[in-house]
Structure formats: structure tokens, C-alpha cells
Write a protein that holds these residues in place. Structure first.
Motif, short mmCIF file in Angstrom:
data_model
loop_
_atom_site.label_atom_id
_atom_site.label_comp_id
_atom_site.label_asym_id
_atom_site.label_seq_id
_atom_site.Cartn_x
_atom_site.Cartn_y
_atom_site.Cartn_z
N THR A 1 -9.56 25.27 1.96
CA THR A 1 -8.62 24.15 2.02
C THR A 1 -8.71 23.34 0.74
OG1 THR A 1 -8.79 24.01 4.43
CG2 THR A 1 -7.90 22.10 3.28
N VAL A 2 -7.58 23.11 0.11
CA VAL A 2 -7.49 22.31 -1.11
C VAL A 2 -6.60 21.11 -0.82
CG1 VAL A 2 -6.83 22.28 -3.54
CG2 VAL A 2 -7.78 24.37 -2.53
N GLN A 3 -7.08 19.92 -1.18
CA GLN A 3 -6.35 18.69 -0.86
C GLN A 3 -6.31 17.75 -2.06
OE1 GLN A 3 -9.07 18.34 2.74
NE2 GLN A 3 -7.26 17.29 3.54
N ALA A 4 -5.25 16.95 -2.09
CA ALA A 4 -5.11 15.91 -3.11
C ALA A 4 -4.52 14.67 -2.46
CB ALA A 4 -4.22 16.38 -4.25
N THR A 5 -5.09 13.50 -2.79
CA THR A 5 -4.62 12.24 -2.23
C THR A 5 -4.55 11.20 -3.34
OG1 THR A 5 -5.78 12.77 -0.16
CG2 THR A 5 -4.97 10.53 -0.41
N SER B 1 0.84 -1.20 0.00
CA SER B 1 0.00 0.00 0.00
C SER B 1 0.87 1.24 0.00
CB SER B 1 -0.92 0.01 1.23
OG SER B 1 -1.81 -1.07 1.20
N VAL B 2 0.55 2.18 -0.88
CA VAL B 2 1.24 3.46 -0.95
C VAL B 2 0.19 4.57 -0.96
CG1 VAL B 2 2.79 4.93 -2.29
CG2 VAL B 2 3.15 2.45 -2.25
N ILE B 3 0.39 5.58 -0.11
CA ILE B 3 -0.53 6.72 -0.05
C ILE B 3 0.29 8.00 -0.04
CG2 ILE B 3 -2.37 7.88 1.24
CD1 ILE B 3 -2.96 5.19 2.59
N GLY B 4 -0.09 8.94 -0.87
CA GLY B 4 0.49 10.27 -0.86
C GLY B 4 -0.61 11.30 -0.64
N ASP B 5 -0.38 12.26 0.26
CA ASP B 5 -1.45 13.18 0.63
C ASP B 5 -0.88 14.57 0.85
OD1 ASP B 5 -4.19 13.75 1.50
OD2 ASP B 5 -3.32 13.99 3.49
N GLY B 6 -1.54 15.57 0.33
CA GLY B 6 -1.08 16.94 0.52
C GLY B 6 -2.23 17.92 0.51
N LEU C 1 -5.08 -8.12 -7.45
CA LEU C 1 -6.02 -7.00 -7.48
C LEU C 1 -5.19 -5.74 -7.33
CD1 LEU C 1 -9.39 -6.57 -5.59
CD2 LEU C 1 -7.67 -4.77 -5.54
N HIS C 2 -5.36 -4.79 -8.23
CA HIS C 2 -4.59 -3.56 -8.19
C HIS C 2 -5.54 -2.36 -8.24
CE1 HIS C 2 -1.49 -0.67 -10.21
NE2 HIS C 2 -1.59 -0.46 -8.90
N LEU C 3 -5.54 -1.58 -7.17
CA LEU C 3 -6.35 -0.36 -7.12
C LEU C 3 -5.44 0.84 -7.24
CD1 LEU C 3 -9.03 1.22 -6.48
CD2 LEU C 3 -8.24 1.21 -4.09
N SER C 4 -5.75 1.71 -8.20
CA SER C 4 -5.06 2.98 -8.35
C SER C 4 -6.12 4.07 -8.36
CB SER C 4 -4.26 3.00 -9.66
OG SER C 4 -3.64 4.26 -9.84
N SER C 5 -6.03 5.01 -7.43
CA SER C 5 -7.08 6.02 -7.35
C SER C 5 -6.51 7.36 -6.89
CB SER C 5 -8.20 5.57 -6.42
OG SER C 5 -7.72 5.40 -5.10
N GLN C 6 -7.26 8.40 -7.20
CA GLN C 6 -6.90 9.75 -6.79
C GLN C 6 -8.18 10.46 -6.34
OE1 GLN C 6 -6.43 9.48 -10.60
NE2 GLN C 6 -5.02 7.86 -9.98
N ALA C 7 -8.02 11.33 -5.35
CA ALA C 7 -9.14 12.13 -4.88
C ALA C 7 -8.68 13.57 -4.70
CB ALA C 7 -9.68 11.58 -3.55
N TYR C 8 -9.47 14.50 -5.18
CA TYR C 8 -9.15 15.92 -5.09
C TYR C 8 -10.37 16.64 -4.52
CZ TYR C 8 -5.83 14.25 -8.58
OH TYR C 8 -4.87 13.53 -9.24
N GLN C 9 -10.16 17.52 -3.58
CA GLN C 9 -11.29 18.24 -3.04
C GLN C 9 -10.90 19.63 -2.56
OE1 GLN C 9 -12.79 15.72 0.16
NE2 GLN C 9 -11.80 16.97 1.70
N ALA C 10 -11.89 20.50 -2.56
CA ALA C 10 -11.74 21.86 -2.05
C ALA C 10 -12.91 22.14 -1.13
CB ALA C 10 -11.72 22.87 -3.20
#
Length: 702
Positions: free
Chosen positions: A230-234, A212-217, A271-280
Motif C-alpha cells: 500500500t502506497v499513500q500520500a496525504t 483546514s484542507v486535507i487531500g489523501d490518496g 499560524l499556517h501549517l503546510s505539510s505532506q506525508a508519504y508512506q509505503a
């Protein structure tokens, strides 16, 4: 239970064992002299779309924060279910919630779960988990009547901190993570959060390996006095070898027929999950009486799977398990918007808290699937022999994909008024209207084979009363509604459609308390939920063009009781306890038929009795803390009617301060019990719980 609190008292002695990045602990070393008051409790929740004291919400609410994640070594959502009365595992991220299966999750009050399909929400980016029990249609629109789970994200903060964690454990577990928050400019107008997480392990099932790898900012901007954007990306990358992981076959009494390590998947399956989430998210106060917030969230996820699916025993054998091979790609993207406003107004000597909001969500889900059913080598149950052949992959590649394109759109708005008749009597009433538009198109080899769509609207209501006979005690009663659109695939005119949604209504009463200066918090609730309009085949009607006629003639009734307690036994000793009783039965059906996930009059994976506890004793002079917890689930049934035996397991941990570092050693399933966490089908068996595991974490915080 919502763990509401008075301010914690602290003195400058030794560091807090188990402090997290979100504790707000600065340079001074402290010992909290009320662990329940400070460590595991919050005094506000946003589960009602605005910041509110849970004591003023006329439904059961429970909040699990990051401090409890840390103390229990929780990695994903399944690790915290034992802390929540009324919830138990079903499969993957699915849960049984007050007797009903539920797969829906919200993030910061919005739809858009990046852990699609068969992946489980991770907790690294989450500051707390808010649980609203019972129908939540007023605030969240269509959904199950059991309740909703809202994941609240970690956000930037002005108080600078850096936290690093290194992990080692059983099954070759190794990982590292780091989080940093602080100011970008001197005045704190701009603040940031950065985080990274990596962990790998080889679980106890044959052929499995998880990475598992997670990057968050995120960045926050103070736009005005009391206002923040607040603006976020994960980004998430989860690679699971030897998956999609199913259960282990059991007999009708629920006994595993082989080692719980058995796996129908080959070493090359995955099983390989690749996802991104962006929110403001923007929130501000307007004067002293009005608050406003608005948010936008977009996510995109792709889950690729190649795996062997068990299909039951080969005819005439009690050892060989037939299999098929599945090649699937699931791509989902969703966009949501929401806005909420709250205003306090004094009218005729009474304080009205008006709340209004609207939300919109659009999701597209495309599943490409091809299945090889013939010529797949069966697998021995008692002596499995695995290979690394690409034969099944190559043969499946020659098959055409079946493509299922599902579109979902939700639009809704709500209005609620909470009236303080006196300081001791509050009345709540609200209404919401939703429009929904669903469609499904199925293609085989590029040729459309089926298509259906459905659109409609629905009102839902909520009413409640809260009486406070003394400070720190709230007695409440409420009535609330939910609804769920029928599956678009079942809206076929030939089957009798379109059909009205499945509806849910709940009557609940309870008490919430904060007593003994905040040292004891005890909440209790009783409820009755009736779920109607569940589709079933109507045997009194002949098929039309070979299509069985469906009718909304199913009804289910759920009754239960829940108790949640958090108490400081001493200034250094805290105890959390929860108990849930639930009896969910079919109260309306067609003879000879079973409602989905029900066997007879019982529902799959719905225990009548559930019990969980966690206790932690801080040895302040040694800068250490000892933790001990456990959970018990009574017997259940699988979807095939096979028994799922009761189980009781225990966990223990010790945390020791080492200067700027902290070391935690934790043992789960202390007595190495073999048990089924949940049941599934006869072909797939039951999901085995983890054997005894050891986890060590070295934490550094600056």
C-alpha cells in the motif's frame, strides 16, 4: 480498555444510522443488533506492531474507531480524549497521560507526525486510534512512560463505496468532504482510496478564523496470496487566523478575569501549517506460521507564525496586558523505516509466538525565531481594541533570526516471545536496544552561539503473565520500561553533562473481559509508574564558568486506577463508560526546586478524577438514533500553580436516515458551561473550553 468482540449479528431491516465508509456495509440495509459488538469495537490491534487480540496483551489497551468518530462528530484528536481513561488535554496536541505530559504520536506504528509544533492531528484520514497505556519502550523506543497514541490510516479496499458529507454549524462552520474506495481492476488486484476535506469556521475567540484542507490518496497492490503493498500520500493545509492561540488570564482561584472570547492576537496574526506525508507499507504471510511487514514513512512540514504573546499585566495595572510580537518559522522533516516479523513455533508442547523487529528514524527541525519585546502596544483585558497595523511586523523584520537546528536520530531493535504454557496461561518476555544521536546548534544572525550533541544506547525490557480462568476473561500483570534521552541542550559538559536518559518503569495489573455473549466488555487496571533521572540544578555544587550544575536527582511516582465499560443495555442501546483515578507526586527532588510541569508535589493539568460516557439508542422503526454523552474532570493546577476548576459538560445528538442520506444534529456543551479545558501559565492564563455549539451533518453513502 480494548473493545474486543464477537461477531455482530445483523438482520436486513433498516439502514445503520451512523454507518461510515469503513463499516463494510454493502448494498443491503441492515440494523446491527449489538451496537457495542459491532459499531465501537475491534477484535485486533496493531499497537504491539503485529495484529493481536487485545485480550492477549498484558497492558491496558484502548481502541477508538471511525464509527465513534462519526457518531460524536469528532474532527481532531482533542474530540476523542473523553473516551479514553487516563488521558486529558494539556495544550494544543499535548496531553496528560497517566499524570505525565506527553506530545508524541505515531502513525501506522512509525514516527513521523506531520502536525508539528502547535497543530492538532486531524481524523479525516484515520480509521482508528490505538492507545497503549504505560511504558511502550519495547515496541516504540524512547518516549514518555504514560503511554503512546498510534493513528491508523484509512486504506484502499475492494468493497466499493462513496461517501460525501456536508457540514454546517455554529460560528460560521461550513465544510464538505468526500471519500471513495474500490477496485481499479476487475479482480481487485489493484484497489484505491481518494479523499478530500475542507472546513472553515470562526471560533468563539476574537479575531480567529480557521480553514483546514486535507487531500489523501492511496493505492494497494495484491502482490501475492496474503500479501499487499500500500502506497499513500496525504497533504494538509491548516490556516489559523488570530493564532498562535493562548489562554485567557485567570485569578488564583481559576476564575476568568474577562470574557473567554479575549485573545492577545491581532486580526492580522496567524499560524499556517503546510505539510505532506508519504508512506509505503508491505505486509504478507509466509505459510501459516509467519507474518512479515515493512514500512517507510517520510513527512515534511512548515509552520509559519506571526502572533502577539501575552506577557502579564503592565506594572501597576490590572487591565492592560503587556505583549511581545513573535515571527517564527518552524520547518521539520523526518524519514523512518521499520520491519517486523512474527512466527508461531511449537516447542516442547508449548506454542511460542516470537516477534522481532527493527526501526530507524531521522528528523531535522529548524526553528527561525525573532521576537520584538519593546514598544509593542499593550491590550486591555476588559475592553480590547484591535487594529490591522503592520507596524510590529515591519519592526520585527529588521531583527536578525535566531536559528535553532535540532537533529534527532533513533535506531532500535526488539525481540519478544509469548509462550502459551496452556490455553489458559500465557507468559510474555521481551527486550529492546536503542541507539540515539541528538544534536542542537543555535545561531544568531548566522553566527553560531551554542552547540551540543549526545549519543548513547539503552536496553528496555518487558515481562508479563496472562491467566484466563474462563472464556472471555483475562487476568494479567506486567512490568515494562521506557526511557527518554535528556534534552541535547542540557548535555553541555560545563553543566556536568552528558547525562543518562530519564527512565520510567511500570508495574500494572488488571482484568479484561468479554461477557454475556459479547454484550458486556469491562476492563480494569491498576498501575504504579516511577520516573527517574530528571535533571535539576544541584545547589550543593558551585557554578562552573557561570553555568549551574545539573544532576539527575528528580523522581516522580504515578499511581492510578482505570475502568472502561462497553455494554449493550438492549439490542438497540449501547453505553460506553470510562473512569480514571491518578495521583502523581514528586518523590525525589531538591529542596526549593520544582520539576518541570510540577507545582509543589502536584503536576499541571493532572486531574485526580476523570469520567466520560457515551450512550446511543437506535430507534430502528424510525431509522433514527439518539446519542447523549458527557465528561467530568476534577480540579487541577496550572504550571503557575493557579487553580483549574473542575467541570462537567454534556453533549447530545440525533441521527435520522433519509433514504440514501443521513442527517445528524449535534449539540456540544449542552448547558453552555463556562470552563477551562486546561491550565497554562500565569501570563497566558487557562485555555477556555468551547461554549455551546451546534453541528449539522448531511451524509450520503453509495
Amino acid at each position: 480498555m480494548a473493545m474486543t468482540c464477537a461477531p455482530a449479528m445483523a438482520e436486513t431491516k433498516n439502514p445503520v444510522a451512523g454507518a461510515t465508509l469503513d463499516d463494510g456495509v454493502s448494498g443491503d440495509e441492515v440494523v446491527v443488533t449489538g451496537r457495542a459488538q459491532h459499531l465501537y469495537r475491534v477484535d485486533t490491534t496493531t499497537v504491539g506492531k503485529s495484529a493481536q487480540d487485545p485480550m492477549d496483551i498484558p497492558q491496558a489497551v484502548q481502541v477508538i474507531n471511525a464509527d465513534l468518530f462519526t457518531d460524536q462528530g469528532a474532527r481532531d484528536a482533542t474530540d476523542i480524549y473523553r473516551n479514553i481513561s487516563g488521558i486529558s488535554a494539556f495544550s494544543y496536541a499535548g496531553i496528560t497521560f497517566r499524570g505525565f505530559r506527553q506530545d508524541q504520536s505515531f502513525y501506522d506504528g512509525q514516527r513521523g507526525n506531520p502536525f508539528i509544533g502547535f497543530s492538532v492531528p486531524q481524523l479525516f484520514t484515520i480509521s482508528r486510534v490505538e492507545v497503549l497505556k504505560g511504558p511502550a519502550g519495547l515496541f516504540f523506543g524512547p518516549g514518555s512512560p504514560g503511554g503512546i497514541i498510534n493513528y491508523v490510516s484509512k486504506t484502499p479496499d475492494e468493497v466499493g463505496a462513496l461517501r460525501m458529507v456536508a457540514t454546517l454549524g455554529s460560528y460560521d462552520r461550513a465544510g464538505v468532504s468526500a471519500e471513495a474506495i474500490g477496485r481499479i481492476d476487475r479482480d481487485g488486484v489493484l484497489t484505491y482510496r481518494l479523499g478530500g476535506f475542507y472546513e472553515a469556521l470562526s471560533p468563539f475567540r476574537y479575531n480567529t478564523r480557521n480553514t483546514s484542507v486535507i487531500g489523501d490518496g492511496g493505492v494497494s497492490v495484491r502482490t501475492n496470496e496474503g500479501g499487499k503493498l500500500t502506497v499513500q500520500a496525504t497533504v494538509y493545509d491548516n490556516f489559523l487566523r488570530g493564532n498562535r492561540l493562548r489562554g485567557v488570564p485567570v485569578d488564583d482561584a481559576g476564575n476568568f478575569l474577562t470574557s473567554i472570547r479575549w485573545n492577545a492576537n491581532e486580526p492580522t496574526d496567524f499560524l499556517h501549517l503546510s505539510s505532506q506525508a508519504y508512506q509505503a507499507r508491505y505486509a504478507t504471510g509466509i505459510g501459516d506460521a509467519v507474518t512479515f511487514d515493512a514500512g517507510a514513512r517520510y513527512f515534511k512540514a512548515t509552520e509559519t507564525q506571526q502572533y502577539h504573546e501575552a506577557r502579564g499585566f503592565v506594572a501597576g495595572s490590572t487591565d492592560l496586558v503587556a505583549r511581545e510580537f513573535r515571527d517564527q518559522i518552524r520547518a521539520v522533516d523526518g524519514l523512518s523505516f521499520m520491519a517486523n516479523a512474527t512466527a508461531k513455533v511449537r516447542i516442547a508442547g508449548m506454542t511460542h509466538t516470537f516477534q522481532a523487529g527493527a526501526d530507524w528514524y531521522d528528523e531535522t527541525s529548524i526553528l527561525d525565531s525573532r521576537i520584538l519585546r519593546a514598544g509593542v502596544t499593550p491590550l486591555s483585558l476588559r475592553n480590547p481594541v484591535y487594529t490591522r497595523t503592520g507596524r510590529d511586523v515591519a519592526r520585527t523584520a529588521a531583527l536578525p533570526f535566531t536559528t535553532t537546528d535540532t537533529g534527532t536520530r533513533r535506531t532500535g531493535g526488539y525481540l519478544q516471545d509469548q509462550v502459551a504454557i496452556t490455553d489458559a496461561l500465557l507468559l510474555v518476555g521481551g527486550v529492546r536496544y536503542d541507539r540515539f544521536d541528538d544534536g542542537v546548534t543555535t545561531q544568531l544572525g548566522g553566527r553560531t552561539t551554542a552547540a551540543s550533541d549526545y549519543r548513547d544506547g539503552r536496553f528496555t525490557y518487558r515481562a508479563g503473565a496472562i491467566v484466563k480462568p474462563r472464556a472471555g476473561v483475562s487476568l494479567y500483570t506486567s512490568w515494562s520500561q521506557s526511557f527518554e534521552p535528556q534534552s541535547a541542550a542540557n548535555q553541555n559538559i560545563a553543566a556536568g553533562g552528558p547525562f543518562a536518559p530519564v527512565t520510567g518503569g511500570q508495574v500494572e495489573g488488571g482484568v479484561k473481559s468479554v461477557l454475556l455473549g459479547g454484550r458486556l466488555q469491562a476492563n480494569a487496571a491498576v498501575y504504579r509508574i516511577v520516573r527517574r533521572n530528571i535533571l535539576q540544578i544541584d545547589p550543593s555544587l558551585p557554578p562552573v564558568d557561570g553555568q549551574d550544575q545539573l544532576r539527575p536527582i528528580g523522581e516522580v511516582t504515578s499511581r492510578g486506577f482505570e475502568l472502561d465499560v462497553a455494554t449493550d443495555l438492549t439490542p438497540d442501546w449501547v453505553l460506553l463508560f470510562n473512569y480514571g483515578y491518578n495521583d502523581t507526586k514528586i518523590t525525589g527532588t531538591v529542596a526549593g526546586q520544582a520539576i518541570t510541569n510540577a507545582v509543589g508535589d502536584r503536576f499541571a493539568n493532572a486531574p485526580r478524577h476523570q469520567f466520560g460516557f457515551w450512550t446511543r439508542y437506535q430507534i430502528a422503526p424510525l431509522g433514527a438514533a439518539i446519542g447523549f454523552g458527557g465528561e467530568h474532570l476534577s480540579s487541577r493546577v496550572s504550571t503557575a500553580g493557579q487553580a483549574v476548576q473542575p467541570y462537567t459538560i454534556f453533549d447530545a445528538s440525533i441521527t435520522k436516515k433519509l433514504g440514501v442520506a443521513e442527517l445528524m444534529l449535534r449539540v456540544d456543551n449542552l448547558f453552555d458551561e463556562t470552563y477551562a479545558a486546561s491550565g497554562f501559565s500565569r501570563q497566558s492564563g487557562s485555555f477556555p473550553g468551547e461554549p455551546r455549539t451546534v453541528l449539522a451533518e448531511l451524509r450520503l453513502r453509495f
